[in-house]
Design an enzyme around this catalytic site. Sequence first.
Site, mmCIF file in Angstrom:
data_model
loop_
_atom_site.group_PDB
_atom_site.id
_atom_site.type_symbol
_atom_site.label_atom_id
_atom_site.label_comp_id
_atom_site.label_asym_id
_atom_site.label_seq_id
_atom_site.Cartn_x
_atom_site.Cartn_y
_atom_site.Cartn_z
ATOM 1 C CG ASP A 129 -21.033 80.781 43.736
ATOM 2 O OD1 ASP A 129 -19.728 81.139 44.004
ATOM 3 O OD2 ASP A 129 -21.904 81.562 43.126
ATOM 4 C CD GLU B 175 -23.440 85.210 42.417
ATOM 5 O OE1 GLU B 175 -23.133 86.423 42.418
ATOM 6 O OE2 GLU B 175 -22.839 84.356 41.708
ATOM 7 C CG HIS C 202 -19.656 87.553 38.627
ATOM 8 N ND1 HIS C 202 -18.956 87.277 39.745
ATOM 9 C CD2 HIS C 202 -18.882 88.136 37.825
ATOM 10 C CE1 HIS C 202 -17.761 87.726 39.727
ATOM 11 N NE2 HIS C 202 -17.716 88.299 38.417
ATOM 12 C CG ASP D 141 -19.691 81.860 39.479
ATOM 13 O OD1 ASP D 141 -19.793 82.069 38.005
ATOM 14 O OD2 ASP D 141 -19.689 82.838 39.950
#
Length: 570
Positions: free
Chosen positions: A25, A27, A166, A171
């Site tokens: 994942d 960001e 988040h 995540d």
Amino acid sequence: MDSPSQLAFDELGTPLRDTTFVVVDLETTGAPPGGEGITEIGAVKVRGGEVLGEFATLVDPGGPIPPQIVALTGITGAMVSDAPRVERVLPAFLEFAAGSVLVAHNAGFDTGYLRAACRAHGYAWPRTPVVCTLRLARRVLARQDTHSFRLSALARLLGARTEPTHRALDDARATVDVLHALLERVGPLGVHSLEELLDYLPDVTPQQRRKRGLAAHLPERPGVYLFRGPNDEVLYVGTARNLRRRARQYFTGSEHRGRMREMVALAERVDGLECAHALEAEVRELRLLAAHRPAYNRRSKNPRKAWWVVLTDEPFPRLSVVRAPRDGALGPFRSQAAAKLAADTLAGAAGLRTCTLRIPAEGADARPCALAELGRCGAPCAGRQTTAEYAPSVATVTELQAGRGDSALRLAQRQLDDLAEAEHFEQAARRRDQLAVLVRAVERGHRLAALAAIPELVAAAPDGSGGWEFAVIRHGRLASAGVARRGVPPMPVVDALVASAETVLPDAGPLHGANPEEVGILLRWLVRPGVRLVRTARPWAEPARGAGGWRPWLDRVATAEALEALETVG
């Protein structure tokens, strides 16, 4: 009896319990993928339900983080101010994920950023399957099961132990639980292997799934496979270390190429030609491409018919670019343009004429061209040069072609140095590049010709399991191939391969009629580490005075070209 589309137990491929997944994942700052914009990477490596390792790091995105992104993720500019840039993080992540299946929720987003970063910083993106839990959830769950397919909603629905926040690692951990829950639901539907999971994804057409039985009869051996159409025409040719596994991939979600899907839709049969080892498969693929020119192989659209540079047969010879090689030809060249460039460079260095006039031995009285006025041609067309005076220029070229001398290359180097000393740097750079094309062609031609000249050569390569892979090569062609597995005496196998090898009658030309591409394949295999010569009918030797001694110069040229490219980019 099983239906044709049902895979037998031994055909299931990699069981899901034995598949290593790396769930990732990211960001980001919200900027479009372009090599920057990643603020955090989190990944979890799992196999058989067990966590094998975790990867987590903040990343300097190379720019400001918008306030709305800070509010969503909690990642501030201060937090990433001392974090590594993505080009420093990528090697560690790629090593962590090596050999694994990538998984992400809305995988196109995460892999899009990672691919762009690899492309921007010169890293090779791994050719690995990708599983998207968003698409898998939409395939498994009905609308009445969930109002949303967002990760947070799926985590609650499927009982994930980690709540998405988040933040990348949280995540990724939640996505692991979502993945395992979804895999439990597809198990009763007959999805037990990685290949079947990829096959189950929505982008596989029902027609592809129905045809997967076409590969069921193929052996799990190295070889060549041929897809055939409704009229038995060959649509596509490829090689594989495992014929059955590779051919079956065309009927699963791992095949994304539109042309291949179109080809699969037309295919009625898949034939397999088992080979002793990968070298034989590569050579047979090349020969089949030349024989069938299949519509869906890009290589067969423009078959590599080589070009050659030869001296014309006349009192004042000149260099000509031709298709058919003959003894003394220089090449092979992959394009007519490259052959023409090499011919012009060599003619300019040796002082050969470039006009196409037919000049008699006693000379002529034509008007000299501009090259004669510039001192770059002796003007035999105007009777200013006799055949005896012209002969040294011809000898310079023939010596280079035969590998007996490199005076033509040294003359070209001297012209290049003169331009540089006169500070004509752009012209010198062009001459340098032109000379590099010529040197590479001469060196490659000499290496190929040295191998093609040998009536018979037998070589062996270790198979990685204590055995040997053999190749019998005659005049640059693979005449026979075989293996001696661990514990099998190798020399009786060699004798049998030689006795049954194809008879090869040499033809005219430097390569004695062999396909330049096939000779190149064999040469690359022979110079691999660990390959040994078993026997040879004559010594394998390259010209001592050819272009081989120019390898250090070529390496310097390559370095200069790379530096110039960096300066141009900068």
